[in-house]
Write a protein that holds these residues in place. Structure first.
Motif, PDB file in Angstrom:
ATOM      1  N   LEU A 117       1.775  -3.400   4.037  1.00  0.00           N
ATOM      2  CA  LEU A 117       1.375  -4.321   3.275  1.00  0.00           C
ATOM      3  C   LEU A 117      -0.002  -4.364   3.347  1.00  0.00           C
ATOM      4  CD1 LEU A 117       4.263  -6.969   3.439  1.00  0.00           C
ATOM      5  CD2 LEU A 117       3.962  -4.870   1.929  1.00  0.00           C
ATOM      6  N   ASP A 118      -1.101  -4.749   2.436  1.00  0.00           N
ATOM      7  CA  ASP A 118      -2.354  -4.947   2.721  1.00  0.00           C
ATOM      8  C   ASP A 118      -2.297  -6.472   2.519  1.00  0.00           C
ATOM      9  OD1 ASP A 118      -3.572  -2.676   2.655  1.00  0.00           O
ATOM     10  OD2 ASP A 118      -3.421  -2.421   0.402  1.00  0.00           O
ATOM     11  N   VAL A 119      -2.852  -7.298   3.711  1.00  0.00           N
ATOM     12  CA  VAL A 119      -2.679  -8.687   3.691  1.00  0.00           C
ATOM     13  C   VAL A 119      -4.007  -9.227   3.796  1.00  0.00           C
ATOM     14  CG1 VAL A 119      -0.285  -8.744   4.297  1.00  0.00           C
ATOM     15  CG2 VAL A 119      -2.138  -8.871   6.078  1.00  0.00           C
ATOM     16  N   ALA A 120      -4.336 -10.347   3.694  1.00  0.00           N
ATOM     17  CA  ALA A 120      -5.621 -11.179   4.026  1.00  0.00           C
ATOM     18  C   ALA A 120      -5.221 -12.228   5.058  1.00  0.00           C
ATOM     19  CB  ALA A 120      -6.234 -11.574   2.909  1.00  0.00           C
ATOM     20  N   TYR A 121      -5.931 -12.450   6.085  1.00  0.00           N
ATOM     21  CA  TYR A 121      -5.628 -13.406   7.091  1.00  0.00           C
ATOM     22  C   TYR A 121      -6.631 -14.613   6.810  1.00  0.00           C
ATOM     23  CZ  TYR A 121      -4.432 -15.471  11.445  1.00  0.00           C
ATOM     24  OH  TYR A 121      -3.945 -16.386  12.350  1.00  0.00           O
TER      25      TYR A 121
ATOM     26  N   ARG B  27       0.661  -1.248  -0.149  1.00  0.00           N
ATOM     27  CA  ARG B  27      -0.109   0.033   0.026  1.00  0.00           C
ATOM     28  C   ARG B  27       0.609   1.181   0.052  1.00  0.00           C
ATOM     29  NH1 ARG B  27      -3.056   0.939   5.027  1.00  0.00           N
ATOM     30  NH2 ARG B  27      -3.531  -1.303   4.833  1.00  0.00           N
ATOM     31  N   GLU B  28       1.874   1.105   0.774  1.00  0.00           N
ATOM     32  CA  GLU B  28       2.787   2.429   0.840  1.00  0.00           C
ATOM     33  C   GLU B  28       4.411   1.948   1.229  1.00  0.00           C
ATOM     34  OE1 GLU B  28       1.723   6.298   3.325  1.00  0.00           O
ATOM     35  OE2 GLU B  28       0.319   4.570   4.002  1.00  0.00           O
ATOM     36  N   GLU B  29       5.023   2.945   0.721  1.00  0.00           N
ATOM     37  CA  GLU B  29       6.506   2.883   0.943  1.00  0.00           C
ATOM     38  C   GLU B  29       6.992   4.135   1.140  1.00  0.00           C
ATOM     39  OE1 GLU B  29      10.992   2.189  -1.110  1.00  0.00           O
ATOM     40  OE2 GLU B  29       9.136   1.342  -2.146  1.00  0.00           O
ATOM     41  N   LEU B  30       7.764   4.133   2.633  1.00  0.00           N
ATOM     42  CA  LEU B  30       7.906   5.408   3.357  1.00  0.00           C
ATOM     43  C   LEU B  30       9.332   5.334   3.662  1.00  0.00           C
ATOM     44  CD1 LEU B  30       4.884   5.380   5.619  1.00  0.00           C
ATOM     45  CD2 LEU B  30       5.094   6.692   3.344  1.00  0.00           C
ATOM     46  N   ALA B  31       9.804   6.773   3.736  1.00  0.00           N
ATOM     47  CA  ALA B  31      11.306   6.657   4.260  1.00  0.00           C
ATOM     48  C   ALA B  31      11.007   7.218   5.549  1.00  0.00           C
ATOM     49  CB  ALA B  31      12.086   7.649   3.568  1.00  0.00           C
ATOM     50  N   PHE B  32      11.728   6.648   6.521  1.00  0.00           N
ATOM     51  CA  PHE B  32      11.606   6.994   8.033  1.00  0.00           C
ATOM     52  C   PHE B  32      13.021   7.211   8.632  1.00  0.00           C
ATOM     53  CE2 PHE B  32      12.314   2.616   8.703  1.00  0.00           C
ATOM     54  CZ  PHE B  32      12.851   2.598  10.026  1.00  0.00           C
ATOM     55  N   GLU B  33      12.851   7.775   9.891  1.00  0.00           N
ATOM     56  CA  GLU B  33      14.291   8.112  10.492  1.00  0.00           C
ATOM     57  C   GLU B  33      13.863   7.585  11.994  1.00  0.00           C
ATOM     58  OE1 GLU B  33      16.421  12.217  11.972  1.00  0.00           O
ATOM     59  OE2 GLU B  33      16.171  11.869   9.886  1.00  0.00           O
ATOM     60  N   ARG B  34      14.917   6.661  12.593  1.00  0.00           N
ATOM     61  CA  ARG B  34      14.883   6.241  13.962  1.00  0.00           C
ATOM     62  C   ARG B  34      15.544   7.233  14.821  1.00  0.00           C
ATOM     63  NH1 ARG B  34      15.021   0.848  15.617  1.00  0.00           N
ATOM     64  NH2 ARG B  34      17.140   1.301  16.591  1.00  0.00           N
ATOM     65  N   PRO B  35      15.281   7.159  15.953  1.00  0.00           N
ATOM     66  CA  PRO B  35      15.680   8.106  16.901  1.00  0.00           C
ATOM     67  C   PRO B  35      17.112   8.599  16.876  1.00  0.00           C
ATOM     68  CG  PRO B  35      14.345   6.482  17.858  1.00  0.00           C
ATOM     69  CD  PRO B  35      14.576   5.973  16.711  1.00  0.00           C
TER      70      PRO B  35
ATOM     71  N   ALA C 258      -6.364  -7.357   7.024  1.00  0.00           N
ATOM     72  CA  ALA C 258      -5.169  -6.957   7.878  1.00  0.00           C
ATOM     73  C   ALA C 258      -4.263  -6.158   6.967  1.00  0.00           C
ATOM     74  CB  ALA C 258      -4.723  -8.389   8.374  1.00  0.00           C
ATOM     75  N   GLU C 259      -3.203  -6.062   7.993  1.00  0.00           N
ATOM     76  CA  GLU C 259      -2.123  -4.891   7.401  1.00  0.00           C
ATOM     77  C   GLU C 259      -0.984  -5.400   8.156  1.00  0.00           C
ATOM     78  OE1 GLU C 259      -2.871  -0.679   7.886  1.00  0.00           O
ATOM     79  OE2 GLU C 259      -0.959  -0.564   9.144  1.00  0.00           O
ATOM     80  N   THR C 260       0.094  -5.340   7.239  1.00  0.00           N
ATOM     81  CA  THR C 260       1.268  -5.827   7.945  1.00  0.00           C
ATOM     82  C   THR C 260       2.485  -4.663   7.766  1.00  0.00           C
ATOM     83  OG1 THR C 260       1.101  -8.247   7.940  1.00  0.00           O
ATOM     84  CG2 THR C 260       3.317  -7.514   7.764  1.00  0.00           C
ATOM     85  N   ASN C 261       3.127  -4.180   8.667  1.00  0.00           N
ATOM     86  CA  ASN C 261       4.114  -3.181   8.465  1.00  0.00           C
ATOM     87  C   ASN C 261       5.599  -3.762   8.811  1.00  0.00           C
ATOM     88  OD1 ASN C 261       2.790  -0.111   9.014  1.00  0.00           O
ATOM     89  ND2 ASN C 261       1.489  -1.787   9.837  1.00  0.00           N
TER      90      ASN C 261
END
Length: 193
Positions: free
Chosen positions: A125-129, A107-115, A141-144
């Motif tokens: 990710l869009d997932v089906a359980y 669904r999405e790809e993001l850049a992020f910064e840790r502390p 469901a959703e998986t990060n």
């Protein structure tokens, strides 16, 4: 990963299992040990939901080992993140699909910064359980999945959360915002060896 779960959930989550996988890229062997956690209060409910080996609400950490180490061969993990992150995500998708989840899309790809200032990639990710062995009975469901460079390898952590309530008698509180914050807290605090 040597870090504990975030303080906010440490007393309410338990280890659900560990899986290990190996792959090779050119001259490097990569071992990934994934530890999955589940919430204590709903572990029995989650286990009874369906045939997947991963709980519907779960957290995970991945400890990656490269042999030979990346620094030994003169490769900086940070410089290779743009190539390593999609490959790590693809390997993760393959693993969770083998464990029963159905990954429908990124669904999405993001850049992020840790502390600590380390930049990484975060995939939603869009997932089906699956609730049964047929393709018809599934929950949204959703998986990060987050991946970031370390001194010698990559850190990886994330989690799965339900987006809808299961049918029938299964009592499971669905709170995506709370679950996303729990996953984000793990990603912020996870500290690989």
């Amino acid at each position: 990963m040597t870090s504990a779960l975030p303080e906010s959930v440490a007393g309410t989550w338990q280890r659900a299992g560990t899986r290990q996988g190996e792959t090779s890229v050119l001259f490097t062997s990569i071992t990934a040990e994934t530890t999955v956690y589940e919430p204590l209060e709903s572990a029995a409910t989650l286990a009874a939901l369906g045939p997947a080996e991963i709980p519907l609400r779960s957290l995970f950490t991945v400890d990656m080992t490269f042999s030979p180490s990346l620094s030994t061969v003169g490769v900086s993990p940070a410089s290779m993140l743009s190539k390593a992150a999609p490959k790590a995500k693809a390997q993760f998708v393959e693993t969770v699909e083998d464990d029963g989840l159905v990954v429908e899309d990124t669904r999405e790809e993001l850049a992020f910064e840790r502390p600590d200032g380390t930049e990484g990639r975060w995939y939603v990710l869009d997932v089906a359980y699956p609730l049964s062995t047929t393709d018809r009975d599934r929950l949204e469901a959703e998986t990060n999945v987050a991946i970031w460079p370390t001194d010698d390898a990559y850190g990886m952590a994330g989690g799965t959360l339900p987006l809808e309530t299961p049918p029938g008698d299964a009592v499971l509180e669905v709170d995506p915002e709370r679950d996303r914050e729990t996953i984000a807290s793990l990603i912020r605090t996870a500290d690989p060896e």
